[in-house]
Design a protein around this motif. Sequence first.
Motif, PDB file in Angstrom:
ATOM      1  N   THR A 132      -4.713  -6.043  -0.964  1.00  0.00           N
ATOM      2  CA  THR A 132      -5.196  -4.773  -0.424  1.00  0.00           C
ATOM      3  C   THR A 132      -4.687  -3.627  -1.300  1.00  0.00           C
ATOM      4  O   THR A 132      -3.820  -3.819  -2.167  1.00  0.00           O
ATOM      5  CB  THR A 132      -4.730  -4.578   1.028  1.00  0.00           C
ATOM      6  N   GLN A 133      -5.219  -2.457  -1.074  1.00  0.00           N
ATOM      7  CA  GLN A 133      -4.806  -1.261  -1.806  1.00  0.00           C
ATOM      8  C   GLN A 133      -4.242  -0.235  -0.832  1.00  0.00           C
ATOM      9  O   GLN A 133      -4.854   0.073   0.192  1.00  0.00           O
ATOM     10  CB  GLN A 133      -5.982  -0.645  -2.563  1.00  0.00           C
ATOM     11  N   ASP A 138      -2.248  -1.671  -5.853  1.00  0.00           N
ATOM     12  CA  ASP A 138      -2.597  -3.028  -5.420  1.00  0.00           C
ATOM     13  C   ASP A 138      -1.371  -3.715  -4.843  1.00  0.00           C
ATOM     14  O   ASP A 138      -0.319  -3.804  -5.514  1.00  0.00           O
ATOM     15  CB  ASP A 138      -3.149  -3.827  -6.593  1.00  0.00           C
ATOM     16  N   ILE A 139      -1.544  -4.233  -3.637  1.00  0.00           N
ATOM     17  CA  ILE A 139      -0.436  -4.938  -2.958  1.00  0.00           C
ATOM     18  C   ILE A 139      -0.920  -6.362  -2.631  1.00  0.00           C
ATOM     19  O   ILE A 139      -1.968  -6.535  -2.019  1.00  0.00           O
ATOM     20  CB  ILE A 139       0.002  -4.206  -1.681  1.00  0.00           C
ATOM     21  N   THR A 172       4.464  -7.751  -2.781  1.00  0.00           N
ATOM     22  CA  THR A 172       4.601  -7.046  -4.059  1.00  0.00           C
ATOM     23  C   THR A 172       5.459  -5.784  -3.894  1.00  0.00           C
ATOM     24  O   THR A 172       5.202  -4.950  -3.012  1.00  0.00           O
ATOM     25  CB  THR A 172       3.218  -6.667  -4.610  1.00  0.00           C
ATOM     26  N   GLY A 173       6.484  -5.718  -4.710  1.00  0.00           N
ATOM     27  CA  GLY A 173       7.334  -4.534  -4.675  1.00  0.00           C
ATOM     28  C   GLY A 173       8.323  -4.531  -3.542  1.00  0.00           C
ATOM     29  O   GLY A 173       8.962  -3.500  -3.288  1.00  0.00           O
ATOM     30  N   ALA A 174       8.500  -5.618  -2.840  1.00  0.00           N
ATOM     31  CA  ALA A 174       9.456  -5.680  -1.731  1.00  0.00           C
ATOM     32  C   ALA A 174      10.205  -7.011  -1.788  1.00  0.00           C
ATOM     33  O   ALA A 174       9.793  -7.953  -2.470  1.00  0.00           O
ATOM     34  CB  ALA A 174       8.752  -5.508  -0.387  1.00  0.00           C
ATOM     35  N   ALA A 175      11.295  -7.085  -1.037  1.00  0.00           N
ATOM     36  CA  ALA A 175      12.106  -8.315  -1.012  1.00  0.00           C
ATOM     37  C   ALA A 175      11.383  -9.400  -0.217  1.00  0.00           C
ATOM     38  O   ALA A 175      10.619  -9.116   0.723  1.00  0.00           O
ATOM     39  CB  ALA A 175      13.468  -8.015  -0.403  1.00  0.00           C
TER      40      ALA A 175
END
Length: 422
Positions: A132-133, A138-139, A172-175
Amino acid sequence: MRWLGALVLVLGLSGCGADRWYPTVETVPAASETSGAGQAVGTEPDASDDDADPRTDAVPVEAAQALPTATYDESGGLVIRVEDAVLLAVANNRDLRVRRFDPTIAATFEDIERGVYDPEVFARASLARDETQVLGADIETDETELTLGLRQALPSGTALELRAEQTDTELTGAADVSESRIGLTVTQALLRGFGPAVNMAQIRQAAIEADISRAELRAFAEAVVAETEIAYWRLVQAGERIAIVDESLRVAERQRDDTLARIAVGGAARSDAAATRSEVARRKQALIQARSERAGSGLRLLRLVTPFDRLDFDRKVTLTTDAAISPGELGTLGERIALSQTKRPELQEARMRFEQRRLEVVRTRNGLLPRLDFFVELASSGVGGSVGQAWQDLDGDRVELEVGLDFSYRLGDRSAAARTVA
């Protein structure tokens, strides 16, 4: 976690002790519990007979290990007693040897019904991706889920389910996040499907069907025995009748000779000769008929006691059992009726059929009820950055408890109503 360990132990014991719910159905006593009576005389028993199930390998013949072999005289004729004729007929009857498998087949349906209450292990694994965005970025989310569990149904209408779940989430971008969950769900039927009387009915019906099959096997074996004894004694009777008719023929021939001698000296009218000759002819015809009946009786006995592939219709049969036997004490009519009511396979089958239908009434009446289940779910969960941390966190205070009722009812329920009417 102590409560969870105790519940796991309860679930395991309930599965191991499920046999205590199985009903003990009174079986029909077989005429014998020995095996091998259906084996052809002169052949080796099958190796599989050693491992046969004693519940289903009941053979309707006593003293099966002492089966005789056929005895022949110098001319190849069969020499036989009535006891040996019965045992040989049972051993060589193909229909009976095939019907011996019927109780074994019927017993498998009982095992099929019992299998409903065997513990069930289940597992599920899944992998999901979500893209998703958010604010132009973009995630991607990857989620892996693994479920292991054990189910157990009990005849009381109780369903137990122990489930362990592991979920791993990568964002994405998280633990990374791992979540572990283990719980036990207990569901108890309150209306439809409640109690062993209903839930064990099909198992009991299958067990009764196996006993009915044994009763039918016994009835067929008794019919073979009766047919053989009747054939034997009819052959004895035919031999006695030949002796009587032969003696009457000699008497008629002497009367004819005496009449002809008297006619020769003028002591009797010539018309008397026709009557004596007619009597001799009738006695000869009776002798031919008696010999024909004896031949037919001999063929029937040969067919019963001889294997089909060794049947010789020209073989002479010699009977060694004396026809002059003294019958034992028969008892009173009431005693014989009481004995027949206990021993007759047809009556035993009728009583068991009645019990089967009674159990069917229990099932169909219960099927008219709506389904109302009470359930309780107790679980514990843990969250961490890895699988190990998530499982260690199960010792925390995150305990879940859910209690409720589940109701369902099919409007009209024509299927259950039709079974009740049938």
